[in-house]
Scaffold this motif. Structure first.
Motif, mmCIF file in Angstrom:
data_model
loop_
_atom_site.group_PDB
_atom_site.id
_atom_site.type_symbol
_atom_site.label_atom_id
_atom_site.label_comp_id
_atom_site.label_asym_id
_atom_site.label_seq_id
_atom_site.Cartn_x
_atom_site.Cartn_y
_atom_site.Cartn_z
ATOM 1 N N UNK A 221 0.830 -1.206 0.000
ATOM 2 C CA UNK A 221 0.000 0.000 0.000
ATOM 3 C C UNK A 221 0.861 1.251 0.000
ATOM 4 N N UNK A 222 1.864 1.292 0.871
ATOM 5 C CA UNK A 222 2.778 2.440 0.906
ATOM 6 C C UNK A 222 3.496 2.607 -0.430
ATOM 7 N N UNK A 223 3.918 1.481 -1.024
ATOM 8 C CA UNK A 223 4.648 1.521 -2.291
ATOM 9 C C UNK A 223 3.777 2.107 -3.402
ATOM 10 N N UNK A 224 2.536 1.603 -3.511
ATOM 11 C CA UNK A 224 1.637 2.080 -4.556
ATOM 12 C C UNK A 224 1.302 3.561 -4.374
ATOM 13 N N UNK A 225 1.095 3.979 -3.122
ATOM 14 C CA UNK A 225 0.780 5.381 -2.851
ATOM 15 C C UNK A 225 1.972 6.282 -3.177
ATOM 16 N N UNK A 226 3.176 5.820 -2.868
ATOM 17 C CA UNK A 226 4.370 6.603 -3.185
ATOM 18 C C UNK A 226 4.513 6.769 -4.700
ATOM 19 N N UNK A 227 4.298 5.666 -5.438
ATOM 20 C CA UNK A 227 4.416 5.716 -6.888
ATOM 21 C C UNK A 227 3.323 6.583 -7.503
ATOM 22 N N UNK A 228 2.172 6.634 -6.847
ATOM 23 C CA UNK A 228 1.046 7.405 -7.364
ATOM 24 C C UNK A 228 1.240 8.906 -7.146
ATOM 25 N N UNK A 229 1.887 9.289 -6.042
ATOM 26 C CA UNK A 229 1.964 10.691 -5.648
ATOM 27 C C UNK A 229 3.198 11.423 -6.159
ATOM 28 N N UNK A 230 4.165 10.712 -6.707
ATOM 29 C CA UNK A 230 5.381 11.377 -7.194
ATOM 30 C C UNK A 230 5.950 10.605 -8.372
ATOM 31 N N UNK A 231 6.848 11.236 -9.095
ATOM 32 C CA UNK A 231 7.478 10.576 -10.232
ATOM 33 C C UNK A 231 8.343 9.408 -9.755
ATOM 34 N N UNK A 232 8.358 8.358 -10.564
ATOM 35 C CA UNK A 232 9.136 7.172 -10.210
ATOM 36 C C UNK A 232 10.613 7.508 -10.041
ATOM 37 N N UNK A 233 11.124 8.431 -10.875
ATOM 38 C CA UNK A 233 12.540 8.793 -10.794
ATOM 39 C C UNK A 233 12.894 9.432 -9.456
ATOM 40 N N UNK A 234 11.888 9.999 -8.788
ATOM 41 C CA UNK A 234 12.135 10.602 -7.470
ATOM 42 C C UNK A 234 12.045 9.564 -6.350
ATOM 43 N N UNK A 235 11.039 8.693 -6.394
ATOM 44 C CA UNK A 235 10.797 7.801 -5.255
ATOM 45 C C UNK A 235 11.591 6.495 -5.306
ATOM 46 N N UNK A 236 11.887 5.999 -6.530
ATOM 47 C CA UNK A 236 12.554 4.700 -6.627
ATOM 48 C C UNK A 236 13.908 4.672 -5.909
ATOM 49 N N UNK A 237 14.757 5.720 -5.994
ATOM 50 C CA UNK A 237 16.021 5.661 -5.255
ATOM 51 C C UNK A 237 15.855 5.401 -3.759
ATOM 52 N N UNK A 238 14.750 5.862 -3.186
ATOM 53 C CA UNK A 238 14.521 5.620 -1.768
ATOM 54 C C UNK A 238 14.253 4.144 -1.473
ATOM 55 N N UNK A 239 13.849 3.388 -2.519
ATOM 56 C CA UNK A 239 13.553 1.970 -2.322
ATOM 57 C C UNK A 239 14.774 1.194 -1.851
ATOM 58 N N UNK A 240 15.955 1.688 -2.197
ATOM 59 C CA UNK A 240 17.170 0.968 -1.836
ATOM 60 C C UNK A 240 17.521 1.128 -0.354
ATOM 61 N N UNK A 241 16.713 1.899 0.362
ATOM 62 C CA UNK A 241 16.851 1.940 1.821
ATOM 63 C C UNK A 241 16.502 0.586 2.438
ATOM 64 N N UNK A 242 15.815 -0.266 1.660
ATOM 65 C CA UNK A 242 15.502 -1.619 2.137
ATOM 66 C C UNK A 242 16.765 -2.339 2.592
ATOM 67 N N UNK A 243 17.853 -2.133 1.867
ATOM 68 C CA UNK A 243 19.118 -2.795 2.202
ATOM 69 C C UNK A 243 19.639 -2.324 3.557
ATOM 70 N N UNK A 244 19.473 -1.040 3.854
ATOM 71 C CA UNK A 244 19.912 -0.497 5.148
ATOM 72 C C UNK A 244 19.090 -1.111 6.266
ATOM 73 N N UNK A 245 17.781 -1.167 6.076
ATOM 74 C CA UNK A 245 16.908 -1.761 7.090
ATOM 75 C C UNK A 245 17.220 -3.243 7.285
ATOM 76 N N UNK A 246 17.449 -3.974 6.180
ATOM 77 C CA UNK A 246 17.743 -5.408 6.280
ATOM 78 C C UNK A 246 19.029 -5.645 7.059
ATOM 79 N N UNK A 247 20.063 -4.848 6.779
ATOM 80 C CA UNK A 247 21.335 -4.978 7.498
ATOM 81 C C UNK A 247 21.146 -4.674 8.983
ATOM 82 N N UNK A 248 20.397 -3.618 9.275
ATOM 83 C CA UNK A 248 20.162 -3.226 10.669
ATOM 84 C C UNK A 248 19.381 -4.301 11.419
ATOM 85 N N UNK A 249 18.303 -4.787 10.818
ATOM 86 C CA UNK A 249 17.487 -5.826 11.461
ATOM 87 C C UNK A 249 18.310 -7.092 11.716
#
Length: 291
Positions: A221-249
């Motif tokens: 839901x968060x992903x779809x809303x992010x893609x809907x509210x802004x250009x993909x070129x702006x929001x997609x780079x933030x997707x790679x924060x998943x790696x930071x969260x995975x390492x931390x967890x």
């Protein structure tokens, strides 16, 4: 919204690892570790149950459902999630997530034959950089090579194929309809496949699987809303924060940290993906200026 989606996606992989053999032993979870397909069944089954509860209150009208495309998307999506959960259960979580980030590269390659897209030299350079990073993590031909890394690579390929099918659907159907139909078909596939590997879950297993399903639904839901509210070129780079969260967890829960060569490989994968996003942004700006 995209960062929230990243935190939740990484959390579902962590929970899947907790239900596998390594996680169960480390956390002292009672009962036989669950098969990845059983974890995947919990993810789709409980997510669909949550959607059914939403549908009892909000009753949207569905129309123009592309059943064939949905079936294909749900099949490769279920297989990709199952492979991702299998990889997370048997290897360092950050490494598994990093390899999964090769999916945009596979999407680009698959878009050539299936969508008729043309790929320029910059996008091929981005793909080459990311693939080199993937090889640093997998390290074939060395003592550090793990067969399970190929499972993570398969997950990336399957998720790349799923993205092609999602691209077809999003131009024809509303996001919520896609979400409901995808999780419904995915639940049917997962609950059928799990019959061949079913093990009696403990109450703790049931609780974690339910949490995986609801968490993934929130992440979508968060992903779809992010893609809907802004250009993909702006929001997609933030997707790679998943790696930071995975390492931390992984470090907080299991005390695992990726090796330096895996960090270098992850950096190359993310760099290649971001280069691709940047070039696509420039291409869209040129087209807009020409128009």
């Amino acid at each position: 919204m995209m960062v929230c989606s990243c935190a939740l996606i990484a959390a579902t992989s962590l929970m899947a690892k907790a239900l596998g053999p390594l996680g169960s032993a480390a956390l002292g979870i009672e009962g036989t570790p669950l098969h990845p397909m059983q974890v995947s069944a919990g993810r789709f089954g409980f997510a669909f149950l949550a959607l059914l509860l939403i549908l009892t209150v909000w009753r949207p009208r569905f129309h123009g459902i592309q059943w064939g495309t949905h079936a294909a998307r749900s099949t490769v999506g279920w297989a990709g999630v199952s492979c991702m959960f299998a990889a997370a259960a048997h290897m360092n979580l950050a490494d598994a997530m990093a390899i999964s980030f090769l999916s945009p590269i596979f999407t680009m390659m698959l878009a050539i034959p299936f969508l008729g897209e043309k790929v320029g030299r910059w996008r091929w350079l981005a793909a080459a950089i990311a693939l080199v990073g993937g090889m640093l993590i997998v390290r074939p031909g060395t003592d550090a090579f793990q067969i399970v890394a190929l499972v993570a690579l398969s997950a990336a390929l399957l998720m790349g194929a799923e993205a092609i099918l999602i691209k077809r659907l999003t131009s024809r159907e509303p996001p919520f309809q896609i979400l409901v139909v995808n999780n419904g078909i995915g639940a049917a596939i997962a609950l059928t496949a799990v019959l061949f590997v079913w093990l009696p879950p403990t109450p703790a297993h049931w609780g974690v699987m339910a949490l995986i399903g609801v968490t993934m639904l929130c992440a979508q839901t968060f992903f779809l809303q992010a893609m809907r509210r802004a250009e993909a070129s702006y929001v997609i780079p933030f997707y790679y924060a998943t790696l930071i969260f995975a390492t931390f967890y992984d470090f907080v829960v299991f005390g695992d940290l990726p090796a330096w060569i895996s960090v270098a490989g992850s950096a190359l994968i993310v760099s290649g993906a971001l280069l691709q996003v940047w070039r696509e942004k420039l291409a869209r700006e040129r087209k807009a200026a020409a128009a």
